[in-house]
Design an enzyme around this catalytic site. Sequence first.
Site, short mmCIF file in Angstrom:
data_model
loop_
_atom_site.label_atom_id
_atom_site.label_comp_id
_atom_site.label_asym_id
_atom_site.label_seq_id
_atom_site.Cartn_x
_atom_site.Cartn_y
_atom_site.Cartn_z
N LYS A 183 -4.54 2.64 9.22
CA LYS A 183 -5.55 1.85 9.92
C LYS A 183 -5.21 0.36 9.80
O LYS A 183 -4.51 0.00 8.84
CB LYS A 183 -6.94 2.13 9.37
CG LYS A 183 -7.14 1.78 7.90
CD LYS A 183 -7.25 0.50 7.38
CE LYS A 183 -6.90 -0.63 6.91
NZ LYS A 183 -6.80 -1.83 6.53
N ILE A 220 0.82 -1.22 0.00
CA ILE A 220 0.00 0.00 0.00
C ILE A 220 0.85 1.27 0.00
O ILE A 220 0.32 2.39 -0.02
CB ILE A 220 -0.99 -0.02 1.21
CG1 ILE A 220 -2.25 0.77 0.89
CG2 ILE A 220 -0.33 0.45 2.48
CD1 ILE A 220 -3.06 0.24 -0.27
N ARG A 248 14.24 4.74 -5.00
CA ARG A 248 14.47 5.12 -6.41
C ARG A 248 13.18 5.68 -7.02
O ARG A 248 13.19 6.73 -7.67
CB ARG A 248 14.90 3.90 -7.22
CG ARG A 248 16.33 3.55 -7.01
CD ARG A 248 16.98 2.92 -8.27
NE ARG A 248 18.28 2.42 -7.87
CZ ARG A 248 18.53 1.15 -7.56
NH1 ARG A 248 17.60 0.24 -7.70
NH2 ARG A 248 19.72 0.79 -7.15
#
Length: 399
Positions: A116, A34, A66
């Site tokens: 979360k 994520i 990078r």
Amino acid sequence: MVEPVTVPPVAAPKESRRLPTDRVRLGVLGAGNIADLNVSGYLDHPQCDVVAVCDVDPELAVAAARRWGVASAYADLDELMADDEVDAVEVLTPTHLHHAHVLAALRAGKHVSVQKPVTNTVAEARELERVASDAGLVLRVSECFRHYPPLERARELVDNGAIGRLTGVRIKTVVGLTDSDFQAGLRPEGYGWRLDHRSPGGHLFDDMVHKYAMALWLPGLDVVSVQAVVRRRDFFYEPCAALFEYNDPEVLGVMDVHYAPKMWLRSRYYGADEVFELQGEEGVLWVTRATGEMLAVPPVVVYQGRDNVCRTITERSVEADWGEGFRRSSAHFVDSLLGGTVPAMTPDEAIRVLQLCFAVYQASTTRLPVDPRTISDPVTADGWPGGDQLQQDPAVTVA
Ligand SMILES: NC(=O)c1ccc[n+]([C@@H]2O[C@H](COP(=O)([O-])OP(=O)(O)OC[C@H]3O[C@@H](n4cnc5c(N)ncnc54)[C@H](O)[C@@H]3O)[C@@H](O)[C@H]2O)c1
């Protein structure tokens, strides 16, 4: 004779939450599945410099550095915490590590934004809240649904009386199949910690914390009683029907979660979608999508039936890309640090979200109503972790 009065000691004033500079230097902890969605909002912010990234997998850390144009890549948490160039840390590690990682960042004097769910238990979250408060540091939980424009618009419309007095909140989630590039690009290693004892539950914990957050934030009320039935399906899915009573007795909430393993849906992200329905005395409001784009209808629809006049208002121009919630959440953290305002979600709000989540599990296990505010001990989903069937579903959908 006048009795001597004991004056309680005045607490030392907390340090200002406002950063004494006009830029935030951010370190990112965790460069997994994520990370890109979260970090894009920081990279785009004109007053934020992403200066460091840390992941125990050095290849991931270096590759992220990078991609993001970041100077420092670490494989050791302590190195990130010792970096004086870092004012604030975005914690993107597996949830069971949040408690230790947020604590380390706070002890190193960094402000913290953590994904979360805040932690795996209420007690851990309370400890983090206390440590941050004592240190005068900002701790917020990044909740992308809170910054998703259609939901922000919904809350604004309800607050402005678009549907009259609020009486009902309904939140439906369905998990199905999708063939998005995002989902195809997820690393399977990112699922393991969600599927065993390292998590207190399955989908109703990992993904549904978003919907619990909305069940509290959209009406701006507290839930005082929960009744629920939770089932178990393959992989980590937990179909569920739950009923919420709020601290306003005029308002009732319903939350249902469905697993549709043969249903394809349009999505740029995970194979899931949501519908939010807010009932008022004079109308109804729908947010017709979030994670996915299942329905080809405007993202916000309002029906008003007032004084014998019925009308439907569609809000087509609201930005409805789910990724926007992540970008705006990251920008919100930077703006709050620079502006000295309290960012969403506060630890207190995140604790109430956790309590609601655990109340659903507990109510289902006992088949009795549960007041979420009473939950402080760890709660685990009934029968969790499930065993082999958790590993079997090829249609991986984890949000
Ligand atoms: N808002 C959302 O919709 C959303 C979506 C997915 C994930 N999340 C949350 O984000 C967090 C991360 O999820 P993910 O899917 O990216 O998981 P992931 O497992 O893909 O990524 C976690 C990363 O942390 C790294 N890591 C583990 N221990 C570490 C340590 N001690 N020091 C440094 N790095 C370490 C891992 O190597 C991995 O790269 C979780 O809390 C999850 O619930 C939120």
